[in-house]
Design an enzyme around this catalytic site. Structure first.
Site, short mmCIF file in Angstrom:
data_model
loop_
_atom_site.label_atom_id
_atom_site.label_comp_id
_atom_site.label_asym_id
_atom_site.label_seq_id
_atom_site.Cartn_x
_atom_site.Cartn_y
_atom_site.Cartn_z
N TYR A 165 -37.89 -15.51 17.44
CA TYR A 165 -38.76 -15.00 18.51
C TYR A 165 -40.25 -15.09 18.20
O TYR A 165 -41.04 -15.58 19.00
CB TYR A 165 -38.46 -13.52 18.81
CG TYR A 165 -37.16 -13.27 19.53
CD1 TYR A 165 -36.44 -14.30 20.12
CD2 TYR A 165 -36.66 -11.97 19.62
CE1 TYR A 165 -35.26 -14.04 20.76
CE2 TYR A 165 -35.47 -11.71 20.27
CZ TYR A 165 -34.76 -12.74 20.84
OH TYR A 165 -33.59 -12.48 21.48
N TYR A 221 -26.78 -4.60 30.58
CA TYR A 221 -26.17 -3.43 31.21
C TYR A 221 -26.99 -2.93 32.39
O TYR A 221 -26.45 -2.44 33.37
CB TYR A 221 -26.00 -2.33 30.18
CG TYR A 221 -24.55 -2.09 29.89
CD1 TYR A 221 -23.78 -3.10 29.33
CD2 TYR A 221 -23.94 -0.88 30.21
CE1 TYR A 221 -22.44 -2.91 29.11
CE2 TYR A 221 -22.59 -0.69 29.98
CZ TYR A 221 -21.85 -1.71 29.43
OH TYR A 221 -20.53 -1.53 29.24
N HIS A 283 -27.01 -0.56 25.06
CA HIS A 283 -26.34 -0.33 26.35
C HIS A 283 -26.07 1.15 26.64
O HIS A 283 -26.45 1.67 27.68
CB HIS A 283 -24.99 -1.06 26.40
CG HIS A 283 -25.07 -2.52 26.07
ND1 HIS A 283 -26.14 -3.30 26.46
CD2 HIS A 283 -24.23 -3.34 25.40
CE1 HIS A 283 -25.93 -4.54 26.04
NE2 HIS A 283 -24.79 -4.58 25.39
N ARG A 386 -19.09 9.22 32.71
CA ARG A 386 -18.48 10.27 33.52
C ARG A 386 -19.20 11.59 33.29
O ARG A 386 -19.55 11.94 32.16
CB ARG A 386 -17.01 10.42 33.12
CG ARG A 386 -16.51 11.86 33.20
CD ARG A 386 -15.02 11.95 33.31
NE ARG A 386 -14.37 12.16 32.03
CZ ARG A 386 -13.15 12.72 31.93
NH1 ARG A 386 -12.48 13.06 33.01
NH2 ARG A 386 -12.61 12.88 30.75
#
Ligand SMILES: *[C@@H]1O[C@H](CO)[C@@H](O)[C@H](O)[C@H]1NC(C)=O
Ligand SMILES: *[C@@H]1O[C@H](CO)[C@@H](O)[C@H](O)[C@H]1NC(C)=O
Ligand SMILES: *[C@@H]1O[C@H](CO)[C@@H](O)[C@H](O)[C@H]1NC(C)=O
Ligand SMILES: *[C@@H]1O[C@H](CO)[C@@H](O)[C@H](O)[C@H]1NC(C)=O
Length: 802
Positions: A165, A221, A283, A386
């Site tokens: 990078y 995600y 994520h 959840r």
């Protein structure tokens, strides 16, 4: 079709005419009304353009972008970049491009034209040296000039290993920066570092070549439709959620990504990262922030979304060893040996499973457990977040009434029994509102259940059209929507959360699990207050150096050490065994004389025992137990260095023991520490004589130091000088030098003495001790010889085997 380069700007003028005509034709069909980022020409460069990710998702994503935007005033050119020479890579690239498919809303005829066009607009460029990047930039500028185009921007997608990078960013900055007013966007894929420090280094390297607003760090995600809907859902259902989205109503929050696959073939990468760096740090952490952050006033303000996310990190309580359990699937070891070309005795302790418990220090969520769980080779593939709400209704008769069932909201990312992405709200909560037309209610339900509830007990909503995460994010990059990406501050804050945990478990041995359905309850976890542990205490010893493999080995070895009893096991079971023995001794003493006198030492080895005792405190006869100190440092009892302070924090405050049964050593008298004339040692001795029958403790727990010292009895000639006194002031070679300690006289009167030694670092010392004769001046622990009691050594395998 033979490979072709992009030919718009080349000598082929007739092609140009054709393209312009096509553009006109497409324009006349009308735009699709999406956001655009300035009219003009956009150059897209995928560095690593023939790699796996590019092949699977990126070209498809950019083709969709092209299909949606070509008619809205932008023109495009695409470059696949790579290290290979063009002759070799061009055919590979075109094989990939031929596989792109059109979005559903595009007719077949138009699709054929678009695909043809896309191929013509794409070219492979070797991008290795600065000169090659310079060439690319020149080519872009020439094209703009020849075709009289205004430039809108340049988008570089770095689909290359992270170590490249900084170098590529540098080259882009020095050669490919567009002129004023035109945007530059550089997209990066994880991993963004390995820990806080390396992420910081990488961020500062990138920061010298690119501005923060030019960097787009992808977490795919955030492109998943259900994940992207979390904030809008919370906003649209604010009137239902506001009263219940807090500690009074939320039982816990779970963010889970279960996978069935292993990591075979990816070991050289994976073994350096493990599940926490690979999934939890990015994520699951992102999803956690979306679930818990304060709702921004303006959902479309990237700035506000990012700021609110950041605030979450500062209110997280520290996550340490007691907030995580880790595991590794059984076949991993062999895969590592094979792929890393290691011998059969190589062991990797990289976790492939982790369950982590987070808590927030915020009035709204105080005490609400937030679980982050992910693993390879589990029983099913599913991802969800959840929120389970408390349900305080007790249904006496009608157990199946909707009131009695779990109350929950499930953001179901995909797969699992349901198979499709959806947001499910149990019907005993509320009927959710979905304001945009991109979501529809699913009315027909198959006969299946999701997280303990039949689907028919939920209101289920799913996207009207399924979209690929990468395609979504590519369109956000094009629209300059930074809220779907990871800002530098966000990244560093996340590493700030995970790095302490990673270092605290760096040498922890993961629990080995067989994989798939065979895992049974092995990975079930248990939440107690702010701590998490495996629910079952059974540990598979897959690498038992003392014999064959044992499937459910609660393996504790009994034997002899220095002609005394020895108990040996892996650390976890060893502590378990010691706790059991201690409790038996306590019960026996209480049965016989109504009281149990226990003397405990300081140091780090007994901490695990203290935790175990605290966890099981209800069954222990604490009411009839007196706790004495084996030794103490000459510091105030409130000092963190104080043995009593540690004992208090890790054990005493968690158990129900009467205050008057606790006997700290009087190291501080007359406002000074351990002065002979103050008579602290005599005072403690008197207290022992007054309360302990025959000054004979029922149970003395000792550790052993690297120099074989025990209690605070250190090597040297002074060690024999205590005579019959039970308590003495001693000198330690380490700070704080002054100590108070029980003497051999006191220790050797005990009914039972246990020596607990754990950890690889004690191996040398223990090996030496196994050979030497008694010589307390040199090896003080050899002076421990109960005259009328039992001595038992508790050694863990690490200590015993090194
Ligand atoms: C890019 O390179 C120039 C020199 O070519 C340098 O001055 C600048 O600081 C670099 N970084 C950014 C973010 O522009
Ligand atoms: C919300 O933020 C967006 C993006 O910054 C801005 O365009 C819009 O005007 C803002 N809306 C309100 C109501 O402030
Ligand atoms: C594995 O190691 C052996 C011996 O060190 C070496 O000869 C062999 O080439 C290695 N194989 C691979 C795939 O690295
Ligand atoms: C004290 O210890 C002696 C010798 O071990 C024993 O005989 C006696 O019963 C004990 N006394 C009490 C009160 O427990």
């Amino acid at each position: 079709m033979p490979p072709r380069g992009r030919s718009l700007h080349s000598s082929n003028q007739s092609m140009l005419v054709c393209v312009v005509l096509l553009l006109v034709t497409l324009c006349s069909q009308g735009g699709n009304g999406e956001e655009t980022q300035g009219q003009g020409h956009v150059s897209v460069v995928i560095v690593g353009g023939t790699g796996d990710l590019a092949k699977k998702y990126l070209w498809q994503g950019f083709f969709q972008l092209y299909a949606h935007h070509v008619s809205s005033g932008n023109s495009f050119s695409f470059y696949g970049g790579g290290l290979s020479p063009a002759e070799k890579a061009t055919p590979v690239l075109f094989e990939i491009l031929k596989a792109v498919t059109c979005p559903k809303d595009v007719s077949q005829e138009r699709c054929a034209i678009l695909r043809e066009q896309f191929l013509r607009l794409t070219e492979y460029k070797q991008l290795k040296t600065v000169e090659e990047y310079q060439d690319l930039s020149k080519q872009i500028e020439q094209q703009l000039q020849q075709e009289g185009l205004t430039e809108a921007g340049r988008l570089f997608y770095l689909s290359v290993p992270a170590f490249a990078y900084a170098d590529i960013a540098e080259k882009i900055n020095s050669t490919c920066r567009p002129k004023g007013g035109t945007w530059l966007r550089v997209v990066l894929e994880k991993p963004f570092g390995h820990d806080f420090r390396s992420a910081q280094v990488l961020a500062s390297q990138l920061g010298s070549a690119l501005k923060d607003e030019e960097m787009y760090r992808i977490d795919h995600y955030l492109g998943k439709q259900v994940v992207a809907k979390i904030l809008p859902f919370r906003e649209e259902n604010k009137k239902f959620l506001d009263p219940i989205w807090n500690k009074h109503h939320i039982e816990r929050v779970e963010i889970v990504l279960k996978e069935t696959l292993d990591v075979k073939g990816r070991i050289p990468f994976y073994d350096q990262y493990g599940v926490i760096r690979d999934v939890l740090q990015n994520h699951l952490t992102e999803v956690m922030t979306l679930m818990t952050m304060r709702l921004p006033v303006n959902l479309s303000s990237s700035e506000e979304v990012l700021q609110n996310k950041l605030r979450i990190f500062s209110s997280l309580l520290p996550v340490g060893k007691n907030q995580a359990v880790i595991g590794q699937y059984q076949a991993y070891k062999a895969q590592v040996q094979q792929e890393l070309n290691m011998t059969k005795d190589h062991i990797s302790i990289t976790p492939t499973f982790a369950a982590v418990l987070a808590h927030m220090d915020e009035a709204q969520y105080e005490g609400v457990p937030i679980l982050l769980i992910s693993g390879k080779m589990l029983d099913e593939r599913v991802g969800y977040a959840r929120v389970l709400f408390k349900n305080d209704i007790f249904c006496l008769q009608n157990q199946n009434s909707v009131h009695c069932k779990p109350k929950q909201i499930v953001f179901h990312f995909g797969h699992g029994s349901l198979q499709y992405p959806a947001i499910l709200v149990s019907k005993n909560l509320f009927k959710p509102v979905f304001k945009d037309s991109q979501w529809k209610e699913v009315m027909e339900h198959k006969d299946l259940s999701v997280l303990g509830l039949p689907v028919s007990d939920y209101y289920v909503h799913t996207p009207t059209e399924l979209k690929e995460a990468y395609s979504e994010l590519i369109s956000h990059i094009f629209a300059g929507r930074k809220d779907s990406f990871i800002s530098t501050e966000n990244l560093l804050a996340s590493w700030g959360m995970w790095t302490p945990l990673l270092s605290s478990i760096a040498s922890s041995f993961p629990r080995i699990y067989p994989g798939g359905a065979d895992n049974g309850g092995l990975l079930d976890v248990n939440l107690k207050g702010k701590e998490i542990s495996y629910n079952s205490e059974v540990v598979i010893i897959n690498n038992n150096p003392l014999g064959g493999t044992s499937a459910n080995g609660f393996q504790v070895m009994q034997g002899k050490f220095r002609s005394c009893e020895m108990v040996s096991a892996w650390a976890e079971e060893l502590v378990e065994k010691l706790a059991t023995d201690l409790q038996e001794a306590a019960e026996e003493a209480v049965r016989e004389g109504g009281v149990f006198h226990l003397a405990l030492s300081g140091g780090s080895s007994p901490l695990a025992l203290f935790h175990r005792l605290a966890l099981h405190h209800f069954s222990f006869p604490w009411r009839d137990t007196h706790v004495w100190m084996v030794d103490e440092r000459c510091v105030p009892l409130t000092d963190p260095e104080s043995n009593f302070h540690n004992l208090h924090d890790h054990l005493l405050q968690h158990v129900k023991i009467p205050y008057y049964n606790i006997h700290p050593m009087p190291v501080q008298l007359n406002q000074r520490l351990c002065v002979e004339e103050d008579g602290g040692t005599l005072q403690y001795e008197e207290e022992i004589k007054k309360l302990v029958n025959g000054s004979s403790f029922h149970f003395v727990l000792l550790g052993v130091g690297y120099d074989a010292h025990t209690a605070s009895l250190f090597p040297g000639p002074k060690i024999d000088q205590h005579g019959e006194s039970l308590v003495a002031l001693t000198e330690s070679p380490a700070k704080p030098h002054q100590r108070m300690s029980l003497t051999f006289s006191a220790i050797n009167r005990a009914r039972r003495v246990s020596l607990l030694v754990m950890g690889k670092s004690k191996h040398e010392m223990i090996t030496q001790l196994s050979r030497v004769k008694d010589n307390p001046q040199k090896w003080p622990v050899t002076g421990v010889k109960p005259s009328d009691g039992r001595l038992v050594w508790y050694l863990d395998y690490d200590t015993l085997l090194g």
